[in-house]
Design a protein around this motif. Structure first.
Motif, PDB file in Angstrom:
ATOM      1  N   MET A 168       0.843  -1.170   0.000  1.00  0.00           N
ATOM      2  CA  MET A 168       0.000   0.000   0.000  1.00  0.00           C
ATOM      3  C   MET A 168       0.897   1.245   0.000  1.00  0.00           C
ATOM      4  SD  MET A 168      -2.840   1.404   2.721  1.00  0.00           S
ATOM      5  CE  MET A 168      -3.942   0.036   2.604  1.00  0.00           C
ATOM      6  N   THR A 169       0.525   2.245  -0.766  1.00  0.00           N
ATOM      7  CA  THR A 169       1.284   3.478  -0.863  1.00  0.00           C
ATOM      8  C   THR A 169       0.691   4.530   0.060  1.00  0.00           C
ATOM      9  OG1 THR A 169       1.750   2.995  -3.172  1.00  0.00           O
ATOM     10  CG2 THR A 169       2.079   5.253  -2.452  1.00  0.00           C
ATOM     11  N   ALA A 170       1.550   5.232   0.773  1.00  0.00           N
ATOM     12  CA  ALA A 170       1.085   6.305   1.658  1.00  0.00           C
ATOM     13  C   ALA A 170       0.582   7.474   0.817  1.00  0.00           C
ATOM     14  CB  ALA A 170       2.208   6.763   2.564  1.00  0.00           C
ATOM     15  N   VAL A 171      -0.425   8.160   1.320  1.00  0.00           N
ATOM     16  CA  VAL A 171      -0.992   9.327   0.651  1.00  0.00           C
ATOM     17  C   VAL A 171      -0.842  10.517   1.575  1.00  0.00           C
ATOM     18  CG1 VAL A 171      -3.112  10.346  -0.240  1.00  0.00           C
ATOM     19  CG2 VAL A 171      -2.659   7.922  -0.605  1.00  0.00           C
ATOM     20  N   GLU A 172      -0.251  11.606   1.058  1.00  0.00           N
ATOM     21  CA  GLU A 172      -0.118  12.823   1.852  1.00  0.00           C
ATOM     22  C   GLU A 172      -1.424  13.591   1.858  1.00  0.00           C
ATOM     23  OE1 GLU A 172       2.985  15.780   1.555  1.00  0.00           O
ATOM     24  OE2 GLU A 172       4.334  14.203   0.872  1.00  0.00           O
ATOM     25  N   VAL A 173      -1.835  14.043   3.028  1.00  0.00           N
ATOM     26  CA  VAL A 173      -2.987  14.933   3.150  1.00  0.00           C
ATOM     27  C   VAL A 173      -2.650  16.035   4.142  1.00  0.00           C
ATOM     28  CG1 VAL A 173      -4.756  13.213   2.555  1.00  0.00           C
ATOM     29  CG2 VAL A 173      -4.110  13.532   4.935  1.00  0.00           C
ATOM     30  N   HIS A 174      -3.252  17.193   3.935  1.00  0.00           N
ATOM     31  CA  HIS A 174      -3.074  18.304   4.863  1.00  0.00           C
ATOM     32  C   HIS A 174      -4.015  18.092   6.044  1.00  0.00           C
ATOM     33  CE1 HIS A 174      -2.685  22.297   6.488  1.00  0.00           C
ATOM     34  NE2 HIS A 174      -3.988  22.460   6.398  1.00  0.00           N
ATOM     35  N   ALA A 175      -3.486  18.203   7.261  1.00  0.00           N
ATOM     36  CA  ALA A 175      -4.298  18.005   8.461  1.00  0.00           C
ATOM     37  C   ALA A 175      -3.952  19.058   9.508  1.00  0.00           C
ATOM     38  CB  ALA A 175      -4.062  16.614   9.036  1.00  0.00           C
ATOM     39  N   VAL A 176      -4.937  19.341  10.355  1.00  0.00           N
ATOM     40  CA  VAL A 176      -4.772  20.268  11.471  1.00  0.00           C
ATOM     41  C   VAL A 176      -5.303  19.569  12.715  1.00  0.00           C
ATOM     42  CG1 VAL A 176      -5.471  22.498  12.421  1.00  0.00           C
ATOM     43  CG2 VAL A 176      -5.068  22.276   9.970  1.00  0.00           C
ATOM     44  N   VAL A 177      -4.536  19.615  13.803  1.00  0.00           N
ATOM     45  CA  VAL A 177      -4.928  18.984  15.063  1.00  0.00           C
ATOM     46  C   VAL A 177      -5.014  20.070  16.126  1.00  0.00           C
ATOM     47  CG1 VAL A 177      -4.352  17.236  16.772  1.00  0.00           C
ATOM     48  CG2 VAL A 177      -3.724  16.882  14.365  1.00  0.00           C
ATOM     49  N   GLU A 178      -6.154  20.119  16.835  1.00  0.00           N
ATOM     50  CA  GLU A 178      -6.367  21.126  17.883  1.00  0.00           C
ATOM     51  C   GLU A 178      -7.091  20.493  19.058  1.00  0.00           C
ATOM     52  OE1 GLU A 178      -7.541  25.075  15.968  1.00  0.00           O
ATOM     53  OE2 GLU A 178      -7.930  23.600  14.396  1.00  0.00           O
ATOM     54  N   GLY A 179      -6.936  21.091  20.217  1.00  0.00           N
ATOM     55  CA  GLY A 179      -7.596  20.617  21.428  1.00  0.00           C
ATOM     56  C   GLY A 179      -6.623  19.980  22.389  1.00  0.00           C
ATOM     57  N   PRO A 180      -7.108  19.618  23.567  1.00  0.00           N
ATOM     58  CA  PRO A 180      -6.242  19.044  24.610  1.00  0.00           C
ATOM     59  C   PRO A 180      -5.596  17.728  24.165  1.00  0.00           C
ATOM     60  CG  PRO A 180      -8.405  19.627  25.499  1.00  0.00           C
ATOM     61  CD  PRO A 180      -8.491  19.767  24.017  1.00  0.00           C
ATOM     62  N   HIS A 181      -4.313  17.571  24.478  1.00  0.00           N
ATOM     63  CA  HIS A 181      -3.560  16.375  24.081  1.00  0.00           C
ATOM     64  C   HIS A 181      -4.127  15.092  24.675  1.00  0.00           C
ATOM     65  CE1 HIS A 181      -0.290  18.394  21.963  1.00  0.00           C
ATOM     66  NE2 HIS A 181      -0.409  19.346  22.873  1.00  0.00           N
ATOM     67  N   ASP A 182      -4.738  15.168  25.836  1.00  0.00           N
ATOM     68  CA  ASP A 182      -5.226  13.963  26.503  1.00  0.00           C
ATOM     69  C   ASP A 182      -6.725  13.732  26.310  1.00  0.00           C
ATOM     70  OD1 ASP A 182      -5.979  16.173  27.991  1.00  0.00           O
ATOM     71  OD2 ASP A 182      -5.557  15.250  29.933  1.00  0.00           O
ATOM     72  N   ALA A 183      -7.377  14.511  25.461  1.00  0.00           N
ATOM     73  CA  ALA A 183      -8.822  14.377  25.226  1.00  0.00           C
ATOM     74  C   ALA A 183      -9.101  13.281  24.192  1.00  0.00           C
ATOM     75  CB  ALA A 183      -9.388  15.710  24.730  1.00  0.00           C
ATOM     76  N   PRO A 184     -10.337  12.762  24.187  1.00  0.00           N
ATOM     77  CA  PRO A 184     -10.706  11.798  23.141  1.00  0.00           C
ATOM     78  C   PRO A 184     -10.555  12.444  21.763  1.00  0.00           C
ATOM     79  CG  PRO A 184     -12.412  11.933  24.836  1.00  0.00           C
ATOM     80  CD  PRO A 184     -11.437  13.036  25.103  1.00  0.00           C
ATOM     81  N   VAL A 185     -10.160  11.650  20.779  1.00  0.00           N
ATOM     82  CA  VAL A 185      -9.932  12.169  19.429  1.00  0.00           C
ATOM     83  C   VAL A 185     -11.235  12.163  18.630  1.00  0.00           C
ATOM     84  CG1 VAL A 185      -8.706  11.782  17.251  1.00  0.00           C
ATOM     85  CG2 VAL A 185      -7.540  11.404  19.434  1.00  0.00           C
ATOM     86  N   LEU A 186     -11.464  13.263  17.925  1.00  0.00           N
ATOM     87  CA  LEU A 186     -12.609  13.394  17.032  1.00  0.00           C
ATOM     88  C   LEU A 186     -12.064  13.708  15.640  1.00  0.00           C
ATOM     89  CD1 LEU A 186     -15.693  13.619  16.617  1.00  0.00           C
ATOM     90  CD2 LEU A 186     -15.480  16.038  17.220  1.00  0.00           C
ATOM     91  N   LEU A 187     -12.355  12.852  14.660  1.00  0.00           N
ATOM     92  CA  LEU A 187     -11.860  13.010  13.299  1.00  0.00           C
ATOM     93  C   LEU A 187     -12.963  13.602  12.424  1.00  0.00           C
ATOM     94  CD1 LEU A 187      -9.627  12.462  11.189  1.00  0.00           C
ATOM     95  CD2 LEU A 187     -10.689  10.209  10.863  1.00  0.00           C
ATOM     96  N   LEU A 188     -12.661  14.737  11.755  1.00  0.00           N
ATOM     97  CA  LEU A 188     -13.629  15.414  10.899  1.00  0.00           C
ATOM     98  C   LEU A 188     -13.079  15.489   9.483  1.00  0.00           C
ATOM     99  CD1 LEU A 188     -14.544  18.399  13.257  1.00  0.00           C
ATOM    100  CD2 LEU A 188     -15.773  16.243  12.980  1.00  0.00           C
ATOM    101  N   SER A 189     -13.865  15.052   8.519  1.00  0.00           N
ATOM    102  CA  SER A 189     -13.480  15.070   7.113  1.00  0.00           C
ATOM    103  C   SER A 189     -14.362  16.065   6.365  1.00  0.00           C
ATOM    104  CB  SER A 189     -13.656  13.663   6.528  1.00  0.00           C
ATOM    105  OG  SER A 189     -13.331  13.655   5.165  1.00  0.00           O
ATOM    106  N   ASN A 190     -13.821  16.652   5.303  1.00  0.00           N
ATOM    107  CA  ASN A 190     -14.619  17.587   4.512  1.00  0.00           C
ATOM    108  C   ASN A 190     -15.472  16.844   3.493  1.00  0.00           C
ATOM    109  OD1 ASN A 190     -11.806  17.278   3.309  1.00  0.00           O
ATOM    110  ND2 ASN A 190     -12.862  18.209   1.579  1.00  0.00           N
ATOM    111  N   SER A 191     -16.505  17.537   3.008  1.00  0.00           N
ATOM    112  CA  SER A 191     -17.349  16.962   1.968  1.00  0.00           C
ATOM    113  C   SER A 191     -16.834  17.369   0.595  1.00  0.00           C
ATOM    114  CB  SER A 191     -18.797  17.407   2.156  1.00  0.00           C
ATOM    115  OG  SER A 191     -18.888  18.816   2.088  1.00  0.00           O
ATOM    116  N   LEU A 192     -17.370  16.785  -0.440  1.00  0.00           N
ATOM    117  CA  LEU A 192     -16.952  17.040  -1.809  1.00  0.00           C
ATOM    118  C   LEU A 192     -17.039  18.530  -2.135  1.00  0.00           C
ATOM    119  CD1 LEU A 192     -16.078  15.645  -4.437  1.00  0.00           C
ATOM    120  CD2 LEU A 192     -18.486  15.522  -5.052  1.00  0.00           C
TER     121      LEU A 192
END
Length: 71
Positions: free
Chosen positions: A1-25
């Motif tokens: 499998m080939t890695a794919v680069e994507v632009h990402a931004v991470v914000e919020g407390p380091h020890d908080a549960p992770v919430l992943l948000l993706s954009n729409s078309l």
């Protein structure tokens, strides 16, 4: 499998549960800007631009969106 680069931004407390948000078309990660202040207080919010959107590169080959009509 080939890695794919994507632009990402991470914000919020380091020890908080992770919430992943993706954009729409046709949009980018900024579509979540209005919700971010409320979410980032309780979650480690990861937003990213899907391939070919915002600051994420487009796949190397040409691609289109095909509209299918059913009758």
């Amino acid at each position: 499998m080939t890695a794919v680069e994507v632009h990402a931004v991470v914000e919020g407390p380091h020890d908080a549960p992770v919430l992943l948000l993706s954009n729409s078309l046709g949009s980018d990660l900024s579509m979540w800007d209005p919700q971010l202040p409320g979410l980032a207080t309780r979650f480690r919010v990861v937003r990213y631009d899907t391939r070919g959107h915002g600051r994420s590169p487009s796949p190397g080959s040409s691609h289109t969106i095909v509209r299918s009509l059913s009758r």
